[in-house]
Design an enzyme around this catalytic site. Structure first.
Site, short mmCIF file in Angstrom:
data_model
loop_
_atom_site.label_atom_id
_atom_site.label_comp_id
_atom_site.label_asym_id
_atom_site.label_seq_id
_atom_site.Cartn_x
_atom_site.Cartn_y
_atom_site.Cartn_z
N PRO A 89 1.15 -1.11 -0.42
CA PRO A 89 -0.08 -0.21 0.12
C PRO A 89 1.05 1.24 0.15
CG PRO A 89 0.44 -1.10 2.06
CD PRO A 89 0.48 -1.60 1.84
N CYS A 90 1.64 1.36 -1.11
CA CYS A 90 2.29 1.97 -1.21
C CYS A 90 1.51 4.19 -1.27
CB CYS A 90 3.46 2.44 -2.49
SG CYS A 90 2.23 2.61 -4.16
N HIS A 91 0.25 3.72 -1.33
CA HIS A 91 -0.69 4.66 -1.40
C HIS A 91 -0.97 5.08 0.14
CE1 HIS A 91 -3.25 1.35 -0.93
NE2 HIS A 91 -4.27 2.10 -0.14
#
Length: 139
Positions: free
Chosen positions: A105-107
């Site tokens: 989850p780089c978001h």
């Protein structure tokens, strides 16, 4: 389940040596789990991931997977968590190199001031993923 042709072309471009075939029922169950992760991220993701990056990237990606749903952290915080507090730009580059959206989850990583910054799949998609996960983001 039939995958649209443009999706096949995108996959083939990203993985040029792969032989793409239609999936069987087992594959469709895996796809359903991925879709479930987008629809209900709080459930988590139990599938093994084939991470292919540098040792540094893999450390960053491991740290990203520990960010709870509904929260965000800064690039600087991730750099601290992996023990390299001055590597903020390198952390951002590792986020950009992530090919496994949502599963890694780089978001959930934002600028130090809380603003959204670049995202491999577009800032609007980043905002939607954060909103869907219940994170409070700036307008």
């Amino acid at each position: 389940m039939t995958i649209p042709r443009n999706s096949f072309a995108t996959l083939q471009d990203q993985f040029p040596r792969a032989r793409l075939i239609e999936g069987d029922s087992g594959f469709e169950k895996l796809v359903a789990q991925v879709v479930g992760l987008v629809e209900a991220p709080q459930r988590g993701f139990k599938l093994p991931l084939d991470l292919q990056g540098t040792a540094f990237q893999e450390r960053v990606w491991h740290a990203l997977r520990k960010i709870p749903v509904g929260t965000t952290v800064s690039y600087a915080e991730i750099a601290k968590r992996i023990g390299v507090p001055k590597a903020v730009r390198a952390v951002a580059q590792a986020c950009g190199a992530n090919h496994l959206a949502v599963a890694i989850p780089c978001h959930r990583v934002v600028r130090r001031d809380g603003d959204l910054s670049g995202y491999r799949w577009g800032v609007e998609r980043k905002r939607e993923l954060l909103d869907h996960g219940g994170a409070k983001v700036r307008a």
